[in-house]
Design a protein around this motif. Structure first.
Motif, PDB file in Angstrom:
ATOM      1  N   SER A 169       0.948  -1.158   0.055  1.00 45.92           N
ATOM      2  CA  SER A 169       0.066  -0.038   0.117  1.00 45.92           C
ATOM      3  C   SER A 169       0.890   1.228   0.096  1.00 45.92           C
ATOM      4  O   SER A 169       1.819   1.227   0.603  1.00 45.92           O
ATOM      5  CB  SER A 169      -0.929   0.207   1.284  1.00 45.92           C
ATOM      6  OG  SER A 169      -1.686   1.049   1.252  1.00 45.92           O
TER       7      SER A 169
ATOM      8  N   THR B  45       1.389   5.449   0.520  1.00 47.40           N
ATOM      9  CA  THR B  45       0.845   6.678   1.065  1.00 47.40           C
ATOM     10  C   THR B  45       1.389   7.664   0.674  1.00 47.40           C
ATOM     11  O   THR B  45       2.746   7.859   0.412  1.00 47.40           O
ATOM     12  CB  THR B  45       0.983   6.643   2.657  1.00 47.40           C
ATOM     13  OG1 THR B  45       0.561   5.395   3.224  1.00 47.40           O
ATOM     14  CG2 THR B  45       0.779   7.715   3.367  1.00 47.40           C
TER      15      THR B  45
ATOM     16  N   THR C  33       6.103   3.235  -0.243  1.00 45.03           N
ATOM     17  CA  THR C  33       5.194   2.244  -0.461  1.00 45.03           C
ATOM     18  C   THR C  33       5.811   0.988   0.515  1.00 45.03           C
ATOM     19  O   THR C  33       6.957   0.850   0.597  1.00 45.03           O
ATOM     20  CB  THR C  33       5.289   1.654  -1.829  1.00 45.03           C
ATOM     21  OG1 THR C  33       4.547   2.603  -2.623  1.00 45.03           O
ATOM     22  CG2 THR C  33       4.581   0.117  -1.939  1.00 45.03           C
ATOM     23  N   TYR C  34       4.647   0.229   1.299  1.00 37.82           N
ATOM     24  CA  TYR C  34       5.298  -0.623   2.305  1.00 37.82           C
ATOM     25  C   TYR C  34       4.620  -1.978   2.062  1.00 37.82           C
ATOM     26  O   TYR C  34       3.413  -1.801   1.504  1.00 37.82           O
ATOM     27  CB  TYR C  34       5.216  -0.072   3.730  1.00 37.82           C
ATOM     28  CG  TYR C  34       5.846   0.837   4.267  1.00 37.82           C
ATOM     29  CD1 TYR C  34       7.218   0.640   5.092  1.00 37.82           C
ATOM     30  CD2 TYR C  34       5.488   2.236   4.011  1.00 37.82           C
ATOM     31  CE1 TYR C  34       7.787   1.555   5.630  1.00 37.82           C
ATOM     32  CE2 TYR C  34       6.315   3.309   4.597  1.00 37.82           C
ATOM     33  CZ  TYR C  34       7.404   3.061   5.246  1.00 37.82           C
ATOM     34  OH  TYR C  34       8.322   4.096   5.549  1.00 37.82           O
TER      35      TYR C  34
ATOM     36  N   TYR D 109       2.539  -5.189   3.663  1.00 32.86           N
ATOM     37  CA  TYR D 109       1.778  -5.591   4.905  1.00 32.86           C
ATOM     38  C   TYR D 109       1.384  -6.952   5.017  1.00 32.86           C
ATOM     39  O   TYR D 109       1.135  -7.712   3.797  1.00 32.86           O
ATOM     40  CB  TYR D 109       0.476  -4.717   4.883  1.00 32.86           C
ATOM     41  CG  TYR D 109       0.576  -3.365   4.953  1.00 32.86           C
ATOM     42  CD1 TYR D 109       0.483  -2.758   6.387  1.00 32.86           C
ATOM     43  CD2 TYR D 109       0.782  -2.689   4.094  1.00 32.86           C
ATOM     44  CE1 TYR D 109       0.778  -1.313   6.351  1.00 32.86           C
ATOM     45  CE2 TYR D 109       1.191  -1.084   4.262  1.00 32.86           C
ATOM     46  CZ  TYR D 109       0.888  -0.511   5.420  1.00 32.86           C
ATOM     47  OH  TYR D 109       1.009   0.912   5.632  1.00 32.86           O
TER      48      TYR D 109
ATOM     49  N   ASN E 120      -2.503   0.947   6.054  1.00 37.45           N
ATOM     50  CA  ASN E 120      -2.020   2.270   6.454  1.00 37.45           C
ATOM     51  C   ASN E 120      -2.986   3.455   6.821  1.00 37.45           C
ATOM     52  O   ASN E 120      -3.133   4.607   6.936  1.00 37.45           O
ATOM     53  CB  ASN E 120      -1.319   3.021   5.054  1.00 37.45           C
ATOM     54  CG  ASN E 120      -2.131   3.258   4.089  1.00 37.45           C
ATOM     55  OD1 ASN E 120      -3.297   4.078   4.091  1.00 37.45           O
ATOM     56  ND2 ASN E 120      -1.634   2.985   2.886  1.00 37.45           N
TER      57      ASN E 120
ATOM     58  N   SER F 176      -5.416  -0.055  10.869  1.00 35.67           N
ATOM     59  CA  SER F 176      -4.738  -1.019  10.206  1.00 35.67           C
ATOM     60  C   SER F 176      -3.671  -1.951  10.839  1.00 35.67           C
ATOM     61  O   SER F 176      -3.682  -3.065  10.625  1.00 35.67           O
ATOM     62  CB  SER F 176      -3.484  -0.370   9.173  1.00 35.67           C
ATOM     63  OG  SER F 176      -2.736  -1.018   8.362  1.00 35.67           O
TER      64      SER F 176
ATOM     65  N   LYS G  55       2.821  -4.440   9.449  1.00 38.63           N
ATOM     66  CA  LYS G  55       3.398  -3.472   8.367  1.00 38.63           C
ATOM     67  C   LYS G  55       5.092  -3.772   8.599  1.00 38.63           C
ATOM     68  O   LYS G  55       5.540  -3.730   9.569  1.00 38.63           O
ATOM     69  CB  LYS G  55       3.352  -2.037   8.833  1.00 38.63           C
ATOM     70  CG  LYS G  55       3.789  -1.170   7.920  1.00 38.63           C
ATOM     71  CD  LYS G  55       3.700   0.458   8.007  1.00 38.63           C
ATOM     72  CE  LYS G  55       4.285   1.293   7.409  1.00 38.63           C
ATOM     73  NZ  LYS G  55       4.073   2.618   7.786  1.00 38.63           N
TER      74      LYS G  55
ATOM     75  N   GLN H   3      10.539   0.380   3.365  1.00 36.56           N
ATOM     76  CA  GLN H   3       9.845   0.415   2.407  1.00 36.56           C
ATOM     77  C   GLN H   3      10.103  -0.528   1.400  1.00 36.56           C
ATOM     78  O   GLN H   3      11.279  -1.345   1.495  1.00 36.56           O
ATOM     79  CB  GLN H   3      10.008   1.599   1.578  1.00 36.56           C
ATOM     80  CG  GLN H   3       9.677   3.148   2.445  1.00 36.56           C
ATOM     81  CD  GLN H   3       9.790   4.402   1.899  1.00 36.56           C
ATOM     82  OE1 GLN H   3       9.207   4.402   0.668  1.00 36.56           O
ATOM     83  NE2 GLN H   3      10.265   5.221   2.406  1.00 36.56           N
TER      84      GLN H   3
END
Length: 311
Positions: A70, A72, A104-105, A107, A126, A130, A136, A140
Motif C-alpha cells: 500500500s 501513502t 510504499t510498504y 503488509y 495504512n 490498520s 507492516k 519501504q
C-alpha cells in the motif's frame, strides 16, 4: 564535508560584505537536502536493496498470511524568498513550492481471529485501524515481489478431505468440515455442545470469521476426498407419541418450546437462537431459494427431536 565548505565560504564572504538573505536561504536548503539524503540512506539503505512490493491492496477478500502493498502520499508546501523576476517568484519576493512524497510498504494479514478484519474497509493498510488487522514491514519496498508460498500444515489423521463447510448448516458436536486454501484444504472440527450451535452461523466460519476459534478447532491439512462408507448412518428420530401444537406463524415461541409440522416434532433452540423461533423465514422444515442456492434458515432456530402421530 559540506558543512566545512560552507563555513569557509561564510568566513571569506564576511571579509568583504555581509551575505544576502537569498544566499543564506540557499545554503540552508542545500544543507537540509543533504541531511535528508543521508538520513534516508541510514534508514533504508540503497534503493536497489529494498525488498519487492507485493500486489497492491484492492479491497478484496483476504485471509491470514496474505501479503499486499500500500502506498501513502504526503504533500508538503514550502515558501521561501526569491529574486524578483525569477521563475516562480511572486511580486512579494517569495516562491511557493509543492512537493509530493510517496512511500510504499508491504503488509501481511495477521493470523487468528484478527484476520477477519483484513477484508473490511475500516481496516485498510495504512489506515487508522490498520495495525489491528495488518502487520507492516519496517522498511519501504520497491519494484515487485512474489508472495512466498506458505508451507502446508501437517495432515490430519482422517485421510482425505471431509465435506466442505457450508454456512447456515446445523452442525453437530465433533462434526468435521474442510475449507479450501491455496494448494491444500484445512480440516476443522465443530466444538462440543452447546457451543456447536454456533458452528454454522455467520461470524463463525472456520479459519476466517472473527469468532471462528470459539466454535471450531483446527485439525490439519487434507487433500482429495474421503471415500464414502458402505453403510451410511442416519439419525434415528424418537417417537414423541402425540403431536404438540402445530407451528403457527407469528406465535411467540421461547427456548424449549415444541411444535409439530407434517408429523415431525421441532424444538426451539436455546438463547440466543431462540429469538428467531417466532420470526418470519424460520418456519420449521422450510427453505428459501432454489437449486444450489437453497438456504434453510429454520435450522438456526429449531431442532428436529422426533416424530409424532395424533394429539
Amino acid at each position: 564535508q559540506l558543512e566545512v565548505v560552507v563555513r569557509s565560504q561564510k568566513t571569506t564572504t564576511r571579509s568583504h560584505q555581509e551575505p544576502s538573505n537569498l544566499f543564506i536561504d540557499t545554503l540552508k536548503r542545500t544543507m537540509f537536502k543533504v541531511q535528508s539524503i543521508v538520513l534516508t540512506a541510514a534508514l533504508f539503505g540503497d534503493a536497489s536493496a529494498l525488498t519487492g512490493c507485493f500486489a497492491r491492496y484492492n479491497g478484496g477478500s483476504y485471509s491470514a498470511g496474505d501479503q499486499v502493498s500500500s502506498t501513502t502520499s504526503t504533500t508538503d508546501t514550502t515558501t521561501e524568498s526569491c529574486t524578483l523576476g525569477s521563475t516562480g517568484c511572486g511580486s512579494s519576493g517569495y516562491k511557493t513550492t509543492t512537493t509530493t512524497t510517496s512511500e510504499t510498504y508491504n503488509y501481511k494479514c495477521r493470523d487468528g481471529a484478527a484476520s477477519a478484519w483484513c477484508s473490511q474497509s475500516a481496516y485498510v493498510p495504512n489506515g487508522i485501524y490498520s495495525g489491528s488487522a495488518w502487520e507492516k514491514e519496517s522498511a519501504q519496498c520497491a519494484g515487485s515481489a512474489t508472495p512466498a508460498t506458505a508451507p502446508t500444515p501437517a495432515a490430519w489423521t482422517g485421510g482425505g478431505c471431509p465435506k466442505a463447510y457450508s454456512g447456515g448448516t446445523e452442525y453437530d458436536a465433533d462434526d468435521v468440515v474442510s475449507v479450501a486454501k491455496t494448494g491444500y484444504s484445512m480440516v476443522y472440527q465443530c466444538a462440543a455442545k452447546p457451543t456447536n450451535q454456533f458452528c454454522g452461523q455467520a461470524g463463525y466460519s472456520p479459519g476466517t470469521d472473527q469468532y471462528w476459534e470459539q466454535a471450531w478447532s483446527e485439525l490439519g491439512s487434507c487433500t482429495g476426498t474421503i471415500a464414502p462408507t458402505d453403510s451410511p448412518s442416519f439419525n434415528v428420530l424418537t417417537d414423541e407419541g402425540g403431536c404438540p401444537s402445530e407451528y403457527g406463524t407469528g406465535d411467540d415461541y421461547e427456548e424449549g418450546d415444541k411444535v409439530s409440522k407434517e408429523g415431525f416434532v421441532y424444538q426451539c433452540k436455546s438463547w440466543p437462537q431462540s429469538q428467531h423461533c417466532k420470526q418470519d423465514g424460520y418456519e420449521p422444515g422450510t427453505s428459501i431459494g432454489s437449486g444450489a442456492q437453497i438456504t434453510e434458515y429454520w435450522k438456526d432456530a429449531w431442532s428436529v427431536v422426533g416424530y409424532c402421530e395424533g394429539t
